[in-house]
Design an enzyme around this catalytic site. Sequence first.
Site, PDB file in Angstrom:
ATOM      1  N   PHE A  60       0.850  -1.187   0.000  1.00 37.22           N
ATOM      2  CA  PHE A  60       0.000   0.000   0.000  1.00 37.22           C
ATOM      3  C   PHE A  60       0.893   1.247   0.000  1.00 37.22           C
ATOM      4  CE2 PHE A  60      -2.883   3.174   1.897  1.00 37.22           C
ATOM      5  CZ  PHE A  60      -3.872   3.131   0.930  1.00 37.22           C
ATOM      6  N   ASP A 105       2.098  -4.920   8.519  1.00 33.20           N
ATOM      7  CA  ASP A 105       0.904  -4.076   8.426  1.00 33.20           C
ATOM      8  C   ASP A 105      -0.295  -5.011   8.293  1.00 33.20           C
ATOM      9  OD1 ASP A 105      -1.241  -2.522   7.643  1.00 33.20           O
ATOM     10  OD2 ASP A 105      -0.078  -1.262   6.280  1.00 33.20           O
ATOM     11  N   TYR A 154     -10.894   0.803  10.545  1.00 37.92           N
ATOM     12  CA  TYR A 154     -12.147   1.079   9.824  1.00 37.92           C
ATOM     13  C   TYR A 154     -12.472   0.088   8.717  1.00 37.92           C
ATOM     14  CZ  TYR A 154      -8.876   3.736   6.818  1.00 37.92           C
ATOM     15  OH  TYR A 154      -7.827   4.140   6.041  1.00 37.92           O
ATOM     16  N   LYS A 155     -11.670  -0.958   8.572  1.00 39.18           N
ATOM     17  CA  LYS A 155     -11.953  -1.971   7.550  1.00 39.18           C
ATOM     18  C   LYS A 155     -12.729  -3.110   8.223  1.00 39.18           C
ATOM     19  CE  LYS A 155      -7.829  -0.579   4.970  1.00 39.18           C
ATOM     20  NZ  LYS A 155      -8.482  -0.017   3.781  1.00 39.18           N
ATOM     21  N   ARG A 175     -12.352  -5.143  -7.295  1.00 42.93           N
ATOM     22  CA  ARG A 175     -12.026  -5.665  -5.975  1.00 42.93           C
ATOM     23  C   ARG A 175     -13.308  -5.907  -5.174  1.00 42.93           C
ATOM     24  NH1 ARG A 175      -8.362  -2.581  -1.420  1.00 42.93           N
ATOM     25  NH2 ARG A 175     -10.201  -1.251  -1.418  1.00 42.93           N
TER      26      ARG A 175
END
Lengths: 433, 433
Positions: B129, B198, B223-224, B392
């Site tokens: 990322f 991560d 928040y995922k 995705r």
Amino acid sequence: MISAHHCRDMDAQDPLRVLRDRFVIPDGVIYLDGNSLGVLPRATADRVARAITEEWGQGLIRSWNSAGWFGLPQRLGDKIAPLVGAQPGDLVATDSTSVNLYKVLSAALRIADQRAPTRRVIVSERSNFPTDLYIAQSLCHERGFQLRLVDDAQVEPALADDVAVLMLTHVNYRTGFMHDMKLLTAAAHRAQALALWDLAHSAGAVPVDLQAADADFAIGCGYKYLNGGPGAPAFAWVHPRHADRFEQPLAGWWGHAAPFEFTPDYRPAPGIARYLCGTQPILSMVALECGLDTVLAAQPLGGMAALRRKSLALTDLFIQLVEQRCAGHGLELVTPRAHEQRGSQVCLTREQGAYAIVQALIARGVIGDYRAPLPAATWAQGHDPAPGGILRFGFTPLYTGFEDVWHAVAHLLEVLEQREWKRPEFNQRHTVT
Amino acid sequence: MISAHHCRDMDAQDPLRVLRDRFVIPDGVIYLDGNSLGVLPRATADRVARAITEEWGQGLIRSWNSAGWFGLPQRLGDKIAPLVGAQPGDLVATDSTSVNLYKVLSAALRIADQRAPTRRVIVSERSNFPTDLYIAQSLCHERGFQLRLVDDAQVEPALADDVAVLMLTHVNYRTGFMHDMKLLTAAAHRAQALALWDLAHSAGAVPVDLQAADADFAIGCGYKYLNGGPGAPAFAWVHPRHADRFEQPLAGWWGHAAPFEFTPDYRPAPGIARYLCGTQPILSMVALECGLDTVLAAQPLGGMAALRRKSLALTDLFIQLVEQRCAGHGLELVTPRAHEQRGSQVCLTREQGAYAIVQALIARGVIGDYRAPLPAATWAQGHDPAPGGILRFGFTPLYTGFEDVWHAVAHLLEVLEQREWKRPEFNQRHTVT
């Protein structure tokens, strides 16, 4: 002697009195701690509920665009800008005050390093808010700089030819002493140093004009006089002359020139956007916007100048009432009498019992706070203006009334006369903020 | 051929199906983007409303103690700990993922510097990322390290004797490829490098056991899959063997050993608390706790192992249905078929139209997202597995049902058969997250 009747009259004649209706003031509470956590605006609960149930609950991921979440740091920044004399587009609301200080001080040290690498000193105030000193110590350690701490009166003489950055908090958190931003920024520039200001106790409390003062960097807090709620995001400002020149080290994707291209190389966004790092806490951002709107509601009523007039009238009244009514009880004024040196708080000290007096007042619904004496080492070259600790009272002109001040001092007098502060329950220490 | 009826049966037999009632799923929406922003838990709106009206509105400053605000980073950290194989007390919820990466990578580089100053390389993945790479680039620049980017299959051979830190995202955000954390951590340690993970796309999505893998540092996102709400605070974990040894540079007052003594010198708190910096956004923290509680609600039903079984069943089903029903439409699978290499998402690619197909699906209420091809430079030594960009789809086993998967693929088939993605409105690019 000033009477309660007179204070009620002052409220009746106060053109800003209508703003109080924008807040929820709990019954039985006289709140003199808005310098630590501002009161809840009436609009906040509904606005945050809408962000939760509609924007998040129904809009889900689409709300990053449709509800404007992604632009909140800039939109809120543009609302803070007029309160501190900044141009729209030059300020962002984001992260915490400490994290923002790390960003801007880091950028300042880089500029200094390029301009004059022999200047290795950051000048600050011995009794600055500790987190500012900790962050500065950390960057000094990383980058080979030194921190020179002085008393408030010694700032200007400390600006020698080894100084890279002057880093000050505009209004001192303990004493309420306010520096002359324009004068000290000019002194720093004459000494070829950069000037960085922490506006934690200034933004929304006293007029600030960063551009007129020609300051270089500034940061500030969202949850004190800006009423953004507990731990609300903070803000960062950089003078446009520096904005595009340096990267800050917290180089996250929100500060990238094209965050959604997901390129592997960091390319900083133009201007202040490069001071953003990661994804922001949207619910807290939304609450901050409601807080900012309460301060902006004063704009048609005279704005920061009108708020400042009322703030000085409130703090003058508090000082007068304490001196008239509580004389002989050992209280001493710590905050300067001179208006130009006073923020929007009044601090008292007493040889004994300062902590317990504050606790007794809180038990009566008069909420101020206590600040302990600083360790002896802090005052190696100066003196502690409050060796017995500080009774701290903040006055937020948006919602504090003159009659509130009268009643607060009446309670203080009763606590002193009845020696209420001797009670054991008011002498048990616990964590305070 | 798998039927809708069969999928309904799978839902009826799903022991985790009851957990779906803990969420607000908008009518007409099949949400396959919980890997970007988790769905709203039913408990959140009331809990945040209480934090606003009672804790902030009535309790005001007193709530730092009485409502436990000050301890939220640790309390939430203790709730995240069992989801990632950490001990309580070793993890804090705070700041953003990017800011936390800066802290832990900085600490890792300091340890590496002291152990073996000739090791100056951070190994990471080319398609990591971007914010992870940006933060690493920034610290490399500050500290004189180099970033060595390789393809996912080349990580182990890249661990040469100049490597200080291996920094990887456990589950790749674009492809859904999952690394073997235990194997690569062991390889890093054999090469005398530290391993930093991560967990943005892992925490709450796949079983993680940081202690069993003997990892050194980890960060992750709130928040995922943890359903903490837009921009919810992130988390940081440090193996206890490193916790007390190094200061991280964001040395704010919340990480001080005695934050309320307001001493001028920074003295880091013992353990993970030193990874805190400034005041945290309490409303967003409170919402995060509600999200964590939805994941912890799976503990009596088998916890992360049960969630993983369902997640694999969902992604297997999606792959099978796409291959059965959409064959001949040019879709290719990007995510690995092997369970041990798959996170909780499935990514497809197509030579043309990937962006527009995702937009057409969103217009039908099937919410996934699109990720653009990476710039050619990203693949200098490898190949882009998705030159046409990525469709995705994230599958959160807490609230996604098997029948949802069936309907999602039915919509995908209609979009393809009816060439809906050719419509101009689905080809207009705008900001996506």
